[in-house]
Scaffold this motif. Sequence first.
Motif, PDB file in Angstrom:
ATOM      1  N   PHE A  70       0.685  -1.301  -0.079  1.00  0.00           N
ATOM      2  CA  PHE A  70      -0.079   0.131   0.056  1.00  0.00           C
ATOM      3  C   PHE A  70       0.887   1.333  -0.129  1.00  0.00           C
ATOM      4  O   PHE A  70       1.735   1.395   0.520  1.00  0.00           O
ATOM      5  N   GLY A  71       0.399   2.314  -0.511  1.00  0.00           N
ATOM      6  CA  GLY A  71       1.078   3.509  -0.826  1.00  0.00           C
ATOM      7  C   GLY A  71       0.438   4.728   0.003  1.00  0.00           C
ATOM      8  O   GLY A  71      -0.758   4.885  -0.421  1.00  0.00           O
ATOM      9  N   GLU A  72       1.360   5.500   0.798  1.00  0.00           N
ATOM     10  CA  GLU A  72       0.502   6.585   1.190  1.00  0.00           C
ATOM     11  C   GLU A  72       1.273   7.902   0.934  1.00  0.00           C
ATOM     12  O   GLU A  72       2.436   7.853   0.669  1.00  0.00           O
ATOM     13  N   ASN A  73       0.770   8.921   0.881  1.00  0.00           N
ATOM     14  CA  ASN A  73       1.185  10.145   0.477  1.00  0.00           C
ATOM     15  C   ASN A  73       1.675  11.030   1.740  1.00  0.00           C
ATOM     16  O   ASN A  73       2.464  11.994   1.623  1.00  0.00           O
ATOM     17  N   ARG A  74       1.028  10.867   3.056  1.00  0.00           N
ATOM     18  CA  ARG A  74       1.262  11.665   4.105  1.00  0.00           C
ATOM     19  C   ARG A  74       1.752  10.873   5.255  1.00  0.00           C
ATOM     20  O   ARG A  74       1.138   9.771   5.462  1.00  0.00           O
ATOM     21  N   VAL A  75       2.693  11.396   5.816  1.00  0.00           N
ATOM     22  CA  VAL A  75       3.393  10.471   6.946  1.00  0.00           C
ATOM     23  C   VAL A  75       2.387  10.287   8.149  1.00  0.00           C
ATOM     24  O   VAL A  75       2.456   9.064   8.499  1.00  0.00           O
ATOM     25  N   GLN A  76       1.601  11.281   8.523  1.00  0.00           N
ATOM     26  CA  GLN A  76       0.736  10.892   9.622  1.00  0.00           C
ATOM     27  C   GLN A  76      -0.305   9.997   9.424  1.00  0.00           C
ATOM     28  O   GLN A  76      -0.499   9.065  10.138  1.00  0.00           O
ATOM     29  N   ARG A  83      -0.259   1.592  12.589  1.00  0.00           N
ATOM     30  CA  ARG A  83      -0.525   1.154  14.004  1.00  0.00           C
ATOM     31  C   ARG A  83      -1.492   0.068  14.037  1.00  0.00           C
ATOM     32  O   ARG A  83      -1.497  -0.776  15.133  1.00  0.00           O
ATOM     33  N   VAL A  84      -2.696   0.163  13.281  1.00  0.00           N
ATOM     34  CA  VAL A  84      -3.715  -0.595  13.383  1.00  0.00           C
ATOM     35  C   VAL A  84      -3.990  -1.893  12.593  1.00  0.00           C
ATOM     36  O   VAL A  84      -4.929  -2.676  12.554  1.00  0.00           O
ATOM     37  N   LEU A  85      -3.124  -1.273  11.411  1.00  0.00           N
ATOM     38  CA  LEU A  85      -3.402  -2.930  10.263  1.00  0.00           C
ATOM     39  C   LEU A  85      -2.280  -3.745  10.344  1.00  0.00           C
ATOM     40  O   LEU A  85      -1.357  -3.672  11.154  1.00  0.00           O
ATOM     41  N   PRO A  86      -2.639  -5.030   9.906  1.00  0.00           N
ATOM     42  CA  PRO A  86      -1.661  -6.176   9.843  1.00  0.00           C
ATOM     43  C   PRO A  86      -0.197  -5.725   9.666  1.00  0.00           C
ATOM     44  O   PRO A  86      -0.034  -4.843   8.776  1.00  0.00           O
ATOM     45  N   GLN A  87       0.728  -6.211  10.353  1.00  0.00           N
ATOM     46  CA  GLN A  87       2.092  -6.044  10.239  1.00  0.00           C
ATOM     47  C   GLN A  87       2.653  -6.466   8.937  1.00  0.00           C
ATOM     48  O   GLN A  87       4.038  -6.246   8.690  1.00  0.00           O
ATOM     49  N   ASP A  88       2.072  -7.410   8.379  1.00  0.00           N
ATOM     50  CA  ASP A  88       2.733  -7.956   7.081  1.00  0.00           C
ATOM     51  C   ASP A  88       2.440  -7.027   5.819  1.00  0.00           C
ATOM     52  O   ASP A  88       2.773  -7.336   4.864  1.00  0.00           O
ATOM     53  N   ILE A  89       1.715  -5.768   5.981  1.00  0.00           N
ATOM     54  CA  ILE A  89       1.693  -4.911   4.850  1.00  0.00           C
ATOM     55  C   ILE A  89       3.030  -4.254   4.645  1.00  0.00           C
ATOM     56  O   ILE A  89       3.830  -3.907   5.815  1.00  0.00           O
ATOM     57  N   SER A  90       3.314  -4.112   3.406  1.00  0.00           N
ATOM     58  CA  SER A  90       4.427  -3.306   2.948  1.00  0.00           C
ATOM     59  C   SER A  90       4.119  -1.840   2.486  1.00  0.00           C
ATOM     60  O   SER A  90       3.455  -1.866   1.880  1.00  0.00           O
ATOM     61  N   TRP A  91       4.343  -1.116   3.529  1.00  0.00           N
ATOM     62  CA  TRP A  91       3.896   0.520   3.273  1.00  0.00           C
ATOM     63  C   TRP A  91       5.122   1.138   2.561  1.00  0.00           C
ATOM     64  O   TRP A  91       6.207   1.187   2.741  1.00  0.00           O
ATOM     65  N   HIS A  92       4.600   2.044   1.308  1.00  0.00           N
ATOM     66  CA  HIS A  92       5.569   2.674   0.512  1.00  0.00           C
ATOM     67  C   HIS A  92       5.060   4.257   0.892  1.00  0.00           C
ATOM     68  O   HIS A  92       3.938   4.457   0.674  1.00  0.00           O
ATOM     69  N   MET A  93       6.097   5.181   0.968  1.00  0.00           N
ATOM     70  CA  MET A  93       5.916   6.437   0.981  1.00  0.00           C
ATOM     71  C   MET A  93       6.317   7.098  -0.269  1.00  0.00           C
ATOM     72  O   MET A  93       7.171   7.244  -0.735  1.00  0.00           O
ATOM     73  N   ILE A  94       5.100   7.224  -0.892  1.00  0.00           N
ATOM     74  CA  ILE A  94       5.080   8.059  -2.227  1.00  0.00           C
ATOM     75  C   ILE A  94       4.941   9.237  -2.614  1.00  0.00           C
ATOM     76  O   ILE A  94       4.991  10.043  -3.433  1.00  0.00           O
ATOM     77  N   ILE A 106      10.925   6.544   8.900  1.00  0.00           N
ATOM     78  CA  ILE A 106      12.113   5.724   8.029  1.00  0.00           C
ATOM     79  C   ILE A 106      12.048   4.336   8.438  1.00  0.00           C
ATOM     80  O   ILE A 106      12.760   3.430   7.512  1.00  0.00           O
ATOM     81  N   ASP A 107      11.795   4.070   9.343  1.00  0.00           N
ATOM     82  CA  ASP A 107      11.713   2.409   9.839  1.00  0.00           C
ATOM     83  C   ASP A 107      10.321   1.873   9.669  1.00  0.00           C
ATOM     84  O   ASP A 107       9.906   0.665   9.931  1.00  0.00           O
ATOM     85  N   LYS A 108       9.256   2.633   9.155  1.00  0.00           N
ATOM     86  CA  LYS A 108       7.853   2.230   8.659  1.00  0.00           C
ATOM     87  C   LYS A 108       7.582   1.790   7.438  1.00  0.00           C
ATOM     88  O   LYS A 108       7.030   0.831   6.895  1.00  0.00           O
ATOM     89  N   ALA A 109       8.406   2.751   6.460  1.00  0.00           N
ATOM     90  CA  ALA A 109       8.066   2.435   5.015  1.00  0.00           C
ATOM     91  C   ALA A 109       9.014   1.603   4.462  1.00  0.00           C
ATOM     92  O   ALA A 109      10.427   1.872   4.690  1.00  0.00           O
ATOM     93  N   VAL A 110       8.895   0.548   3.768  1.00  0.00           N
ATOM     94  CA  VAL A 110       9.789  -0.296   3.261  1.00  0.00           C
ATOM     95  C   VAL A 110      10.504   0.410   2.051  1.00  0.00           C
ATOM     96  O   VAL A 110      11.608   0.005   1.612  1.00  0.00           O
ATOM     97  N   LEU A 111       9.857   1.612   1.514  1.00  0.00           N
ATOM     98  CA  LEU A 111      10.640   2.308   0.272  1.00  0.00           C
ATOM     99  C   LEU A 111       9.904   3.671   0.358  1.00  0.00           C
ATOM    100  O   LEU A 111       8.808   3.932   0.150  1.00  0.00           O
ATOM    101  N   ILE A 112      11.124   4.662   0.191  1.00  0.00           N
ATOM    102  CA  ILE A 112      10.582   6.051   0.079  1.00  0.00           C
ATOM    103  C   ILE A 112      10.801   6.251  -1.527  1.00  0.00           C
ATOM    104  O   ILE A 112      11.860   6.078  -1.996  1.00  0.00           O
TER     105      ILE A 112
END
Length: 247
Positions: A70-76, A83-94, A106-112
Motif C-alpha cells: 500500500f502507498g501513502e502520501n502523508r506521513v501522519q 499502527r492498526v493494520l496487519p504487520q505483514d503490509i508493506s508500506w510505501h511512502m510515495i 524511516i523504519d515504517k516504510a519499506v521504500l521511500i
Amino acid sequence: MIPPLYINLERTAVILENYIARNILDVRGRITAAAKRAGRDASEITLIAVSKTKPVETIEAAYSEGERVFGENRVQELLEKYRVLPQDISWHMIGHLQTNKVRQVIDKAVLIHSLDNLRLAAAIQEEAGKKDIICNVLLEVNIAGEESKFGLPACEVEKFAAQMAVFDRIRVLGLMTVAPFTEKPEENRKYFRQMKRLAVDISRKNIDNVSMEVLSMGMTGDYEIAVEEGATMVRVGTGIFGERDYH
C-alpha cells in the motif's frame, strides 16, 4: 432480533468488499495483459494500492483480497494506519517527504519513492544511522518538467545519483515519476520511455549504493502504458478504491 443498523452496516461492508475485489481483479488482469504485450512476465510488476485518504475498513477490504503493498502520501496517515493494520503490509511512502518527518517514517516504510534533494538525503542518512538500518529509496524525477510537481529535472538525475555514493545508509533502488495528468494515456508513453532510458544509462555507471532495478511509474489513468514501457511498480488508487475522499 438483529438491529437494522447492524444489518445495513454488514451489507455495506459486503458491497465494499465486492466492489474492491472486482477492481483488483480488473487491474491485475490489465497489468498481465500489458506485460504480455510487451513480452514481459507480470510477476515483474508490483501493484501498489494507493490508499491515501481511504479509511482503514477500505484497506482491510483490499487486504482480504490478497493486497499487501500500500502507498501513502502523508506521513501522519501512514503512521495511523501502520499502527492498526496487519504487520505483514508493506508500506510505501510515495508522497513528498519533508526532512522533519523522516524520523517518523524511516523504519515504517519499506521504500521511500520521493528523494529529490541532498538535504533530504542527509536527513535520511542521519536517521537511518540512529536506528542502525539501511533505507531504500527511489529518486523522484520530474520527467515532464512541470512546475507544480516535485522531483529532479531529468538532466540532473545522473549527477544526483552519483552523489548518493557517499551515503552508506541509503540504497537507491531506482527511479519514480508522476507523469502529467492526461485524458489520453498514450501521450505519456514518451515520458515513460525517457524514464526507462534514464534508468538504463544510470545503471551502466555502476555507482556505489545505486541500482536501477525499480521503475515506479504509472497510475490509474496510464499504468498499462507504463507497464508496456518497463515499469516495475505501478501506483493505483482510484482504479481500486474509487474516487478519493479529500480532507
